[in-house]
Design an enzyme around this catalytic site. Structure first.
Site, PDB file in Angstrom:
ATOM      1  N   ARG A   1       0.822  -1.222   0.000  1.00 51.13           N
ATOM      2  CA  ARG A   1       0.000   0.000   0.000  1.00 51.13           C
ATOM      3  C   ARG A   1       0.854   1.270   0.000  1.00 51.13           C
ATOM      4  O   ARG A   1       0.400   2.322  -0.457  1.00 51.13           O
ATOM      5  CB  ARG A   1      -0.999  -0.025   1.164  1.00 51.13           C
TER       6      ARG A   1
ATOM      7  N   GLU B   1       4.346 -10.273  15.461  1.00 53.55           N
ATOM      8  CA  GLU B   1       3.764 -10.774  16.706  1.00 53.55           C
ATOM      9  C   GLU B   1       4.110 -12.261  16.872  1.00 53.55           C
ATOM     10  O   GLU B   1       4.539 -12.698  17.927  1.00 53.55           O
ATOM     11  CB  GLU B   1       2.246 -10.569  16.646  1.00 53.55           C
TER      12      GLU B   1
HETATM   13  P1  AMP Z   1       4.085  -2.510  11.826  1.00 53.12           P
HETATM   14  O1  AMP Z   1       5.365  -3.107  11.328  1.00 53.12           O
HETATM   15  O2  AMP Z   1       3.549  -3.222  13.037  1.00 53.12           O
HETATM   16  O3  AMP Z   1       4.221  -1.012  12.076  1.00 53.12           O
HETATM   17  O4  AMP Z   1       2.981  -2.730  10.700  1.00 53.12           O
HETATM   18  C1  AMP Z   1       2.875  -1.856   9.641  1.00 53.12           C
HETATM   19  C2  AMP Z   1       2.539  -2.557   8.363  1.00 53.12           C
HETATM   20  O5  AMP Z   1       1.482  -3.491   8.515  1.00 53.12           O
HETATM   21  C3  AMP Z   1       2.086  -1.539   7.341  1.00 53.12           C
HETATM   22  O6  AMP Z   1       2.663  -1.881   6.071  1.00 53.12           O
HETATM   23  C4  AMP Z   1       0.578  -1.656   7.334  1.00 53.12           C
HETATM   24  O7  AMP Z   1       0.065  -1.574   6.022  1.00 53.12           O
HETATM   25  C5  AMP Z   1       0.276  -3.000   7.956  1.00 53.12           C
HETATM   26  N1  AMP Z   1      -0.697  -2.933   9.078  1.00 53.12           N
HETATM   27  C6  AMP Z   1      -0.440  -3.220  10.375  1.00 53.12           C
HETATM   28  N2  AMP Z   1      -1.531  -3.088  11.138  1.00 53.12           N
HETATM   29  C7  AMP Z   1      -2.524  -2.685  10.317  1.00 53.12           C
HETATM   30  C8  AMP Z   1      -3.919  -2.340  10.509  1.00 53.12           C
HETATM   31  N3  AMP Z   1      -4.513  -2.384  11.706  1.00 53.12           N
HETATM   32  N4  AMP Z   1      -4.627  -1.944   9.428  1.00 53.12           N
HETATM   33  C9  AMP Z   1      -4.043  -1.877   8.199  1.00 53.12           C
HETATM   34  N5  AMP Z   1      -2.759  -2.183   7.957  1.00 53.12           N
HETATM   35  C10 AMP Z   1      -1.994  -2.584   8.992  1.00 53.12           C
END
Ligand code: AMP
Length: 175
Positions: A63, A100
Site C-alpha cells: 500500500r 507478533e
Molecule cells: P508494523 O510493522 O507493526 O508497524 O505494521 C505496519 C505494516 O502493517 C504496514 O505496512 C501496514 O500496512 C500493515 N498494518 C499493520 N496493522 C494494520 C492495521 N490495523 N490496518 C491496516 N494495515 C496494517
C-alpha cells in the site's frame, strides 16, 4: 488542513478481524476510490515533506507504493520499491524484523540509492513500527540517509513511534 484531515479520517473503513481475529484493519480503499480524497492525501503529504530536501521516495510494499508513486510524480522525485523477499530481480539487501508471531523480511536493490542521497520513506500505516524500521535500515545499508518517514495513518496506542526514535516521523491521521 484540519478539515481535510477529518474528511480523510472519516473515509477510512474499519474492518474487524482482518486478516486475522483481533486485528482491526484500517482499510484505505475508500480514500483511493474518491478522486478528491486521494488528491487531498497526496497534497497533504506534499505539504508535509516538500522542504525536507530529499531526492528519492522509497515506499513499502504494497500500500505504500500507491501513495509513494503518486507523491514521487507530484514532487518530481525518483521512486524506490521496498519489497517482500524474492520479488526484486537484481542484487538485494535484506532485513528481517519481528512480527507478533515469527519474523518477516523486506528487500531493496543494492543500487537503489546512491550513497549520501536523502530518501523519504512512506507507508500507509504505522502500527508497531517494525516494518518502517527495517525499511529505514535498508535505505541506510545502501548508504542513503532517511530524511523522514511518513504515514497516512498512525495507530498511536501501539507506540510504534518509539521504535522510530532516531527518525523524523510525519503522520497525517492518528487513531
Ligand atoms: P508494523 O510493522 O507493526 O508497524 O505494521 C505496519 C505494516 O502493517 C504496514 O505496512 C501496514 O500496512 C500493515 N498494518 C499493520 N496493522 C494494520 C492495521 N490495523 N490496518 C491496516 N494495515 C496494517
Amino acid at each position: 488542513m484540519k478539515k481535510q484531515i477529518e474528511q480523510l479520517k472519516q473515509a477510512i473503513r474499519d474492518v474487524p478481524d482482518f486478516p486475522k481475529e483481533g486485528i482491526l484493519f484500517k482499510d484505505i480503499t475508500p480514500v483511493l476510490q474518491d478522486a478528491q480524497l486521494f488528491a487531498t492525501a497526496i497534497e497533504l503529504f506534499a505539504k508535509q515533506t516538500e522542504n525536507l530536501g530529499f531526492e528519492l521516495i522509497a515506499a513499502i510494499e504494497s500500500r505504500g507504493f500507491i501513495f509513494g508513486a503518486a507523491l514521487a510524480l507530484k514532487l518530481n522525485k525518483g521512486f524506490v520499491p521496498i519489497r517482500k523477499p524474492g520479488k526484486l530481480p537484481y542484487k538485494t539487501f535484506k532485513e528481517e524484523y519481528q512480527l507478533e508471531y515469527g519474523t518477516d523480511a523486506l528487500e531493496i536493490h543494492q543500487d537503489a540509492v546512491t550513497p549520501g542521497q536523502k530518501v523519504l520513506l512512506i507507508d500507509d500505516l504505522l502500527a508497531t513500527g517494525g516494518t518502517a524500521l527495517a525499511s529505514a535500515k535498508l535505505v541506510e545499508r545502501c548508504g542513503g540517509k532517511v530524511a523522514a518517514i511518513c504515514f497516512l495513518i498512525e495507530l498511536t496506542f501501539l507506540n510504534g513511534i518509539q521504535k522510530l526514535g532516531n527518525y523524523q516521523v510525519k503522520t497525517l491521521i492518528k487513531f
